[in-house]
Every structure is written in C-alpha cells, then in structure tokens.
Motif scaffolding. Structure first.
Motif, mmCIF file in Angstrom:
data_model
loop_
_atom_site.group_PDB
_atom_site.id
_atom_site.type_symbol
_atom_site.label_atom_id
_atom_site.label_comp_id
_atom_site.label_asym_id
_atom_site.label_seq_id
_atom_site.Cartn_x
_atom_site.Cartn_y
_atom_site.Cartn_z
ATOM 1 N N PHE A 126 0.840 -1.185 0.000
ATOM 2 C CA PHE A 126 0.000 0.000 0.000
ATOM 3 C C PHE A 126 0.883 1.246 0.000
ATOM 4 N N VAL A 141 -6.294 -0.161 7.005
ATOM 5 C CA VAL A 141 -6.396 -1.196 5.976
ATOM 6 C C VAL A 141 -5.336 -2.266 6.211
ATOM 7 N N ARG A 316 -10.735 -2.632 1.079
ATOM 8 C CA ARG A 316 -9.885 -1.590 1.681
ATOM 9 C C ARG A 316 -10.766 -0.490 2.263
#
Length: 382
Positions: A126, A141, A316
């Motif tokens: 991410f 997340v 997410r």
C-alpha cells in the motif's frame, strides 16, 4: 451454522460437483452468501450458480440444481430453494444451534473473532501521500488485511509526519517503490495530525478520519467529543463499557454468563415464557432463549461480523467496520432495554439472565475487537 460456515459449505459443494465431473468450471476462491432481504425466501441467498454458468457452459438454473442437491444434504441446512434466474436460497436448521455456535466462537476467539486466512496467499504493497487521513486509512487497511492472513507493507510519498506515531501510524518505506502497489488516497482531512490531536485526541481523530468512506469528506468537528447518543463513537464505546459493567454486576450477584439456552429450541416469536411463574427454575434445556424480537438483530449482527471484516479487508474500506460497530451498539442497547441481563430488585438470577449476559458479553467482545482494528481504545469505564 454461521454465514461463514454456510459459505464454506457451498464452496465445498462446488468442489464436489467439479470433482465428480458434474460441473466443469473453475472453483472460486470464496462464495459470498448474504442475508435474505425482506420478502425474500429462506435465511440466506447466494448467486454462485449465476457466477459459474458462463464458465460451465450451462444455464444458471441447471448449475443451481447441481449444487442444490449437494448442499441440501449437509448438516445444518434445512432447505435449499432455487429462485429467480438461478439464485440459491438457504433455510437453516435449528437456528438456536447456530446462535450458540456464534456465541461460543466469540468466547473462544475473543478479540480475534472474525479474523481468518482468506487472504493468506496475498502479498500487498500500500502506498499513500504524506497526508494524515491517507496515513491513518492505510494503517487501518493494513490491520484489516493482516487480520485475514495477508502480508503487507506500507510506503509513503515522503518522510513521515512525527505526529503520526501518536495516531498509531507506522510506515515501512518512503518514496515510490518499483513494484505493483495499491494507492490509498482518501479525500484529505484538511488538517495536520498535530492539529487533530490537539483538538480531538487520538481516538476521536481516528474515528473521524475512518468513519466516512474514502470518497467522502471527513467531519472532524467538536461533535466527535460529545458524550451523548448523537455521537456514534461515544455510543459504540459506551455500549462496550456497559457490557463490561454487566459482567462486573453479575459477579457481585454471584453468577456468570452461560449461552446454554441457545442450544434449546427457540421460543415462539413474540412470546416471553421466561417471565412465566417458575421459569427461573426450569432446566437449561427447557429455558427459552431471550426474547427473539430483541435478541435476533444482535445475534444476526454478531454472526455477520466475520463477513463484514473480510469485505472491509477486500475493499480496503475501514468505514464498513465503523458502521458495523454502530449497528452492533444500537442492537445491543435495544436488547439490553428489552431483556435486562441483570435481575432487578429481589429477582433471582435465572438461566435466562445467564444467557442474556452471554449475548451481552459477546457484543462487548465484538465491539472491542472492531475498535482495535481501527486503532481505537475500548475503555471499560466511561
């Protein structure tokens, strides 16, 4: 049988059909089941037959018939119907047994209830901008996907803000990594971490940043600090604190939670036989579960919780967890007010009280676990 159990049961039926050459299609990694909408048939429904019809080169109704005969024979499944163009609708046997299984699972797994390994084969990267809402969202997340078994790293465009640490944010690398990544870019907060911490503190700031969907602007005003029902964060944390107070109160009265009545046949809808004379002395096998009208929404939310966490991880979307916690808190207070877990006055603790306490404690555990995934404390006293 919980929704997760039913999902695995349907997936097993697909595998059997493929292994037996009754169905020639790739086996999906998961099967999604959803609670039937008002006016629908059965307890749960899924669209797996429509999903497999194309790859199998068969009409969806034929795929549904192939799967129906395999699912219907499984323990816990009472009836399987085919509706519409090929939806499978499931009516479960002995819902009270399923309720007991949910409460037992919450008690055994504790704060990890709803965690799993559905994403165990995924390695995720991410990446977010040097902005507080993006940083906090990426961290949430990260917690969600890790709770489902994924391995994950988080990177940031530039050096971290020193105040992020006070919001529980950690960054593994800075700069754009030369690997496939997932961008986490919600609408910016319009304030720095330091400003939010000074005005709101870490818990209210995190809730304000995570509760709205990423494409919505975050409301970060003083309403997040109001100790009243209009503030969802306060209501969620107060519900958790109330469940802990019930446990302490029961200990002072000399009894503990026991979900045993949830293994007994459910009482007729709308009846309140536990208030009948002598009901408090009935054997566990004869004591009805707490009033179905108040307990059912809360039990259903607890059963759905693992699916909510998995969906939040896949999409997410930590805002889904926040909304789930709000719903659990609301259902808990409705249940608590209709079916008090503690006896009043000279009333003696009964099996119904022990069962109610078990449900209340499970709700508290789910609330604490969900808040933990969002990085928010769940105090026992408010």
């Amino acid at each position: 049988m919980t929704p997760a159990d039913l999902s695995r049961t349907v997936l097993h039926a697909v595998r059997r059909a493929v292994d037996e050459d009754a169905l020639r299609a790739p086996v999906p990694t998961r099967v999604r089941v959803e609670r039937t909408r008002p006016g629908g048939s059965g307890d749960y429904a899924c669209a797996v037959a429509l999903q497999l019809a194309g790859p199998a080169a068969l009409p969806a109704l034929e795929v549904a018939r192939i799967l129906r005969e395999r699912v219907a024979a499984e323990p816990g499944v009472g009836r399987v119907e085919i509706t519409g163009p090929g939806f499978l609708s499931f009516t479960l046997d002995a819902p009270a047994v399923g309720d007991r299984a949910v409460l037992d699972a919450v008690r055994e797994q504790g704060l990890a209830y709803g965690h799993g390994d559905a994403l165990r084969d995924e390695i995720l990267q991410f990446h977010h901008a040097r902005e507080v809402r993006a940083a906090v969202t990426a961290q949430a997340v990260r917690r969600l996907v890790a709770a489902q078994g994924a391995r994950v790293r988080v990177s940031c465009d530039a050096g971290s803000d020193p105040d992020w640490a006070r919001l529980g944010v950690t960054v593994d690398a800075h700069g754009t990594p030369p690997v496939p990544l997932t961008e986490v870019r919600p609408v910016p907060a319009g304030a720095t971490a330091g400003e939010l911490l000074e005005r709101l503190g870490p818990d209210a700031a995190r809730w304000g940043l995570l509760r709205p969907a990423g494409h919505d602007r975050a409301a970060l005003g003083p309403e997040l600090l109001v100790q009243g029902e209009a503030n969802p964060l306060f209501r969620v944390r107060y519900a958790h604190a109330r469940t802990r107070a019930l446990t302490r109160g029961a200990a002072l009265l000399g009894f503990t939670a026991d979900p045993a009545p949830y293994a007994a046949p459910a009482a007729p809808r709308g009846s309140r036989p536990e208030h009948a004379p002598g009901a408090e002395h009935a054997p566990y096998g004869e004591v009805p579960v707490p009033d179905d009208g108040a307990a059912r929404p809360l039990l259903d939310l607890l059963a759905d919780h693992p699916g909510v966490l998995l969906a939040a991880a896949r999409h997410r979307a930590p805002d889904r967890v926040a909304r789930q916690l709000e719903a659990v808190a609301h259902a808990f207070f409705d249940f608590h007010d209709s079916c008090p877990p503690l006896p009043a006055g000279d009333e003696k603790p009964s099996a119904a009280h022990r069962a109610r306490l078990a449900l209340a404690e499970a709700a508290g555990t789910v609330l604490a676990g969900g808040l933990s995934l969002l990085g928010i404390r769940a105090p026992e006293h408010l």
